[in-house]
Write a protein that holds these residues in place. Sequence first.
Motif, PDB file in Angstrom:
ATOM      1  N   GLY A 257       0.815  -1.193   0.000  1.00  0.00           N
ATOM      2  CA  GLY A 257       0.000   0.000   0.000  1.00  0.00           C
ATOM      3  C   GLY A 257       0.853   1.249   0.000  1.00  0.00           C
ATOM      4  N   HIS A 258       0.291   2.328   0.508  1.00  0.00           N
ATOM      5  CA  HIS A 258       1.020   3.596   0.628  1.00  0.00           C
ATOM      6  C   HIS A 258       1.765   3.538   1.959  1.00  0.00           C
ATOM      7  CE1 HIS A 258       1.774   7.745  -0.506  1.00  0.00           C
ATOM      8  NE2 HIS A 258       1.560   8.100   0.758  1.00  0.00           N
ATOM      9  N   GLU A 259       2.942   2.944   1.940  1.00  0.00           N
ATOM     10  CA  GLU A 259       3.657   2.637   3.174  1.00  0.00           C
ATOM     11  C   GLU A 259       5.141   2.431   2.893  1.00  0.00           C
ATOM     12  OE1 GLU A 259       2.635  -1.349   4.653  1.00  0.00           O
ATOM     13  OE2 GLU A 259       1.852  -1.826   2.645  1.00  0.00           O
ATOM     14  N   VAL A 260       5.935   2.574   3.959  1.00  0.00           N
ATOM     15  CA  VAL A 260       7.331   2.161   3.877  1.00  0.00           C
ATOM     16  C   VAL A 260       7.351   0.682   3.498  1.00  0.00           C
ATOM     17  CG1 VAL A 260       9.418   1.755   5.238  1.00  0.00           C
ATOM     18  CG2 VAL A 260       8.118   3.868   5.564  1.00  0.00           C
ATOM     19  N   PRO A 261       8.209   0.278   2.573  1.00  0.00           N
ATOM     20  CA  PRO A 261       8.193  -1.117   2.135  1.00  0.00           C
ATOM     21  C   PRO A 261       8.219  -2.099   3.307  1.00  0.00           C
ATOM     22  CG  PRO A 261       9.650   0.154   0.740  1.00  0.00           C
ATOM     23  CD  PRO A 261       9.217   1.069   1.848  1.00  0.00           C
ATOM     24  N   PRO A 262       7.218  -2.979   3.391  1.00  0.00           N
ATOM     25  CA  PRO A 262       7.156  -3.950   4.492  1.00  0.00           C
ATOM     26  C   PRO A 262       8.130  -5.113   4.269  1.00  0.00           C
ATOM     27  CG  PRO A 262       5.295  -4.221   3.020  1.00  0.00           C
ATOM     28  CD  PRO A 262       6.035  -3.030   2.521  1.00  0.00           C
ATOM     29  N   PRO A 263       8.326  -5.942   5.290  1.00  0.00           N
ATOM     30  CA  PRO A 263       9.367  -6.982   5.214  1.00  0.00           C
ATOM     31  C   PRO A 263       9.297  -7.903   4.003  1.00  0.00           C
ATOM     32  CG  PRO A 263       8.630  -6.729   7.474  1.00  0.00           C
ATOM     33  CD  PRO A 263       7.727  -5.856   6.637  1.00  0.00           C
ATOM     34  N   HIS A 264       8.098  -8.205   3.506  1.00  0.00           N
ATOM     35  CA  HIS A 264       8.039  -9.159   2.398  1.00  0.00           C
ATOM     36  C   HIS A 264       8.600  -8.582   1.092  1.00  0.00           C
ATOM     37  CE1 HIS A 264       4.091  -7.134   1.529  1.00  0.00           C
ATOM     38  NE2 HIS A 264       4.398  -7.429   0.279  1.00  0.00           N
ATOM     39  N   THR A 265       8.925  -7.282   1.075  1.00  0.00           N
ATOM     40  CA  THR A 265       9.526  -6.674  -0.121  1.00  0.00           C
ATOM     41  C   THR A 265      11.027  -6.434   0.012  1.00  0.00           C
ATOM     42  OG1 THR A 265       9.251  -4.359   0.601  1.00  0.00           O
ATOM     43  CG2 THR A 265       7.367  -5.408  -0.472  1.00  0.00           C
ATOM     44  N   TRP A 266      11.575  -6.667   1.205  1.00  0.00           N
ATOM     45  CA  TRP A 266      12.952  -6.248   1.447  1.00  0.00           C
ATOM     46  C   TRP A 266      13.960  -6.958   0.547  1.00  0.00           C
ATOM     47  CZ3 TRP A 266      13.188  -6.049   7.562  1.00  0.00           C
ATOM     48  CH2 TRP A 266      12.344  -5.027   7.997  1.00  0.00           C
ATOM     49  N   ASP A 267      13.655  -8.202   0.163  1.00  0.00           N
ATOM     50  CA  ASP A 267      14.612  -8.921  -0.689  1.00  0.00           C
ATOM     51  C   ASP A 267      14.706  -8.305  -2.085  1.00  0.00           C
ATOM     52  OD1 ASP A 267      12.011  -9.717  -1.354  1.00  0.00           O
ATOM     53  OD2 ASP A 267      12.646 -11.730  -1.966  1.00  0.00           O
ATOM     54  N   VAL A 268      13.737  -7.454  -2.436  1.00  0.00           N
ATOM     55  CA  VAL A 268      13.750  -6.759  -3.728  1.00  0.00           C
ATOM     56  C   VAL A 268      14.178  -5.304  -3.564  1.00  0.00           C
ATOM     57  CG1 VAL A 268      12.328  -5.986  -5.671  1.00  0.00           C
ATOM     58  CG2 VAL A 268      11.996  -8.281  -4.711  1.00  0.00           C
ATOM     59  N   VAL A 269      13.588  -4.630  -2.583  1.00  0.00           N
ATOM     60  CA  VAL A 269      13.804  -3.185  -2.432  1.00  0.00           C
ATOM     61  C   VAL A 269      15.203  -2.871  -1.915  1.00  0.00           C
ATOM     62  CG1 VAL A 269      13.062  -1.110  -1.212  1.00  0.00           C
ATOM     63  CG2 VAL A 269      11.354  -2.703  -2.124  1.00  0.00           C
ATOM     64  N   LEU A 270      15.639  -3.548  -0.873  1.00  0.00           N
ATOM     65  CA  LEU A 270      16.905  -3.171  -0.236  1.00  0.00           C
ATOM     66  C   LEU A 270      18.115  -3.389  -1.144  1.00  0.00           C
ATOM     67  CD1 LEU A 270      16.312  -4.294   3.468  1.00  0.00           C
ATOM     68  CD2 LEU A 270      15.772  -2.132   2.328  1.00  0.00           C
ATOM     69  N   PRO A 271      18.213  -4.498  -1.876  1.00  0.00           N
ATOM     70  CA  PRO A 271      19.335  -4.606  -2.812  1.00  0.00           C
ATOM     71  C   PRO A 271      19.333  -3.511  -3.874  1.00  0.00           C
ATOM     72  CG  PRO A 271      18.376  -6.772  -2.431  1.00  0.00           C
ATOM     73  CD  PRO A 271      17.450  -5.760  -1.810  1.00  0.00           C
ATOM     74  N   ALA A 272      18.131  -3.089  -4.314  1.00  0.00           N
ATOM     75  CA  ALA A 272      18.057  -2.031  -5.322  1.00  0.00           C
ATOM     76  C   ALA A 272      18.571  -0.711  -4.764  1.00  0.00           C
ATOM     77  CB  ALA A 272      16.618  -1.878  -5.813  1.00  0.00           C
ATOM     78  N   VAL A 273      18.212  -0.398  -3.512  1.00  0.00           N
ATOM     79  CA  VAL A 273      18.697   0.840  -2.892  1.00  0.00           C
ATOM     80  C   VAL A 273      20.201   0.751  -2.661  1.00  0.00           C
ATOM     81  CG1 VAL A 273      18.535   2.373  -0.897  1.00  0.00           C
ATOM     82  CG2 VAL A 273      16.464   1.291  -1.814  1.00  0.00           C
ATOM     83  N   ARG A 274      20.677  -0.373  -2.157  1.00  0.00           N
ATOM     84  CA  ARG A 274      22.122  -0.520  -1.920  1.00  0.00           C
ATOM     85  C   ARG A 274      22.910  -0.429  -3.216  1.00  0.00           C
ATOM     86  NH1 ARG A 274      20.545  -4.492   2.067  1.00  0.00           N
ATOM     87  NH2 ARG A 274      20.825  -6.136   0.517  1.00  0.00           N
ATOM     88  N   ARG A 275      22.363  -0.969  -4.298  1.00  0.00           N
ATOM     89  CA  ARG A 275      23.044  -0.875  -5.591  1.00  0.00           C
ATOM     90  C   ARG A 275      23.146   0.566  -6.050  1.00  0.00           C
ATOM     91  NH1 ARG A 275      20.483  -4.517  -7.772  1.00  0.00           N
ATOM     92  NH2 ARG A 275      18.840  -3.389  -8.890  1.00  0.00           N
ATOM     93  N   LEU A 276      22.062   1.326  -5.889  1.00  0.00           N
ATOM     94  CA  LEU A 276      22.088   2.747  -6.247  1.00  0.00           C
ATOM     95  C   LEU A 276      23.126   3.477  -5.415  1.00  0.00           C
ATOM     96  CD1 LEU A 276      20.690   5.129  -7.802  1.00  0.00           C
ATOM     97  CD2 LEU A 276      19.249   5.394  -5.756  1.00  0.00           C
ATOM     98  N   VAL A 277      23.161   3.211  -4.111  1.00  0.00           N
ATOM     99  CA  VAL A 277      24.137   3.877  -3.246  1.00  0.00           C
ATOM    100  C   VAL A 277      25.559   3.520  -3.666  1.00  0.00           C
ATOM    101  CG1 VAL A 277      25.031   3.949  -0.883  1.00  0.00           C
ATOM    102  CG2 VAL A 277      22.557   4.059  -1.286  1.00  0.00           C
ATOM    103  N   SER A 278      25.807   2.246  -3.951  1.00  0.00           N
ATOM    104  CA  SER A 278      27.139   1.816  -4.351  1.00  0.00           C
ATOM    105  C   SER A 278      27.579   2.470  -5.649  1.00  0.00           C
ATOM    106  CB  SER A 278      27.156   0.284  -4.505  1.00  0.00           C
ATOM    107  OG  SER A 278      28.415  -0.161  -4.986  1.00  0.00           O
ATOM    108  N   GLU A 279      26.670   2.565  -6.592  1.00  0.00           N
ATOM    109  CA  GLU A 279      27.013   3.156  -7.882  1.00  0.00           C
ATOM    110  C   GLU A 279      27.173   4.679  -7.814  1.00  0.00           C
ATOM    111  OE1 GLU A 279      23.750   1.856 -10.225  1.00  0.00           O
ATOM    112  OE2 GLU A 279      24.549  -0.173 -10.550  1.00  0.00           O
ATOM    113  N   SER A 280      26.621   5.298  -6.730  1.00  0.00           N
ATOM    114  CA  SER A 280      26.611   6.759  -6.645  1.00  0.00           C
ATOM    115  C   SER A 280      27.585   7.323  -5.609  1.00  0.00           C
ATOM    116  CB  SER A 280      25.192   7.229  -6.289  1.00  0.00           C
ATOM    117  OG  SER A 280      24.223   6.650  -7.133  1.00  0.00           O
ATOM    118  N   SER A 281      28.217   6.449  -4.859  1.00  0.00           N
ATOM    119  CA  SER A 281      29.111   6.927  -3.780  1.00  0.00           C
ATOM    120  C   SER A 281      30.475   7.340  -4.329  1.00  0.00           C
ATOM    121  CB  SER A 281      29.282   5.838  -2.722  1.00  0.00           C
ATOM    122  OG  SER A 281      28.044   5.557  -2.084  1.00  0.00           O
TER     123      SER A 281
END
Length: 281
Positions: A257-281
Amino acid sequence: MTMLHADGIDLAADRRGSADAPAVLLIAGGGQSMDWWTPEFCDALSAGRLQVIRYDHRDTGRSAQSPPGRPDYTGDDLVTDALRVLNAFDIERAHLVGMSMGGGIAQALAVGHPDRVASVTLIESSPAGGDHGSLPGPTPAVAATWTEPPPAIDWADLDSVIDYRVDVERPYACPERFDEARVRHIASLEVRRTANMESSMSNHFVAAPSGGVDPAMIAAPTLVVHSVDDPMFPVEHGKALAAMIPGSRLLRLTGVGHEVPPPHTWDVVLPAVRRLVSESS
């Protein structure tokens, strides 16, 4: 938990991870304290390689409070508060992760202070300005929360306030997927930490809004995370953001829903955010 005192403003913040690691600043949505970025989310995002900072907006958690219905700040002040947090921790550039209103704050910072922004992740957000065309409105259940009179709440009754806080989140959840136990746990933490929940539940929405910015002017690498089931900002809002921001990427979620990504999405969302951070640091 750290209490920051910047420009006469008290802001509560929590930093996890090494101060030498790339910094990720989590910016919550309207009426939300840092509690909606759970410690488990922060630690999973960090994965031992990032410093993750969350903070309480004014009128939430332990940060500065105003009387109910009379905020002594504007939307522009909420934008500047994010910079105050970075300054207090001596962080020159940060990776911003903003949810809903927090996404609007992240857009404003990326346009107005590009030297302070290493990357941007916009979660369940909407264009803060620019030429985005016509976008669909919220579901009737969400729209009704703005037009129906609020229930009579005894703000001194802790259990009643927690029940109300849970009920506020209910129409914003993905249909048939409202995790009441999880939401109640977070709401209980938030209510117990917040000095004035009546202010917290109203003041962000009556404060003078910040000036709009054109997302097309964002130069920082950007990830847009948006659910096809968001009842507040239908997925067309996320598609518009991704189309407007040069080089951005859209990550579609389902069952959220309109919410901070809940745990069942973390295996998709968190790697995507970490990849963006790694590529942008």
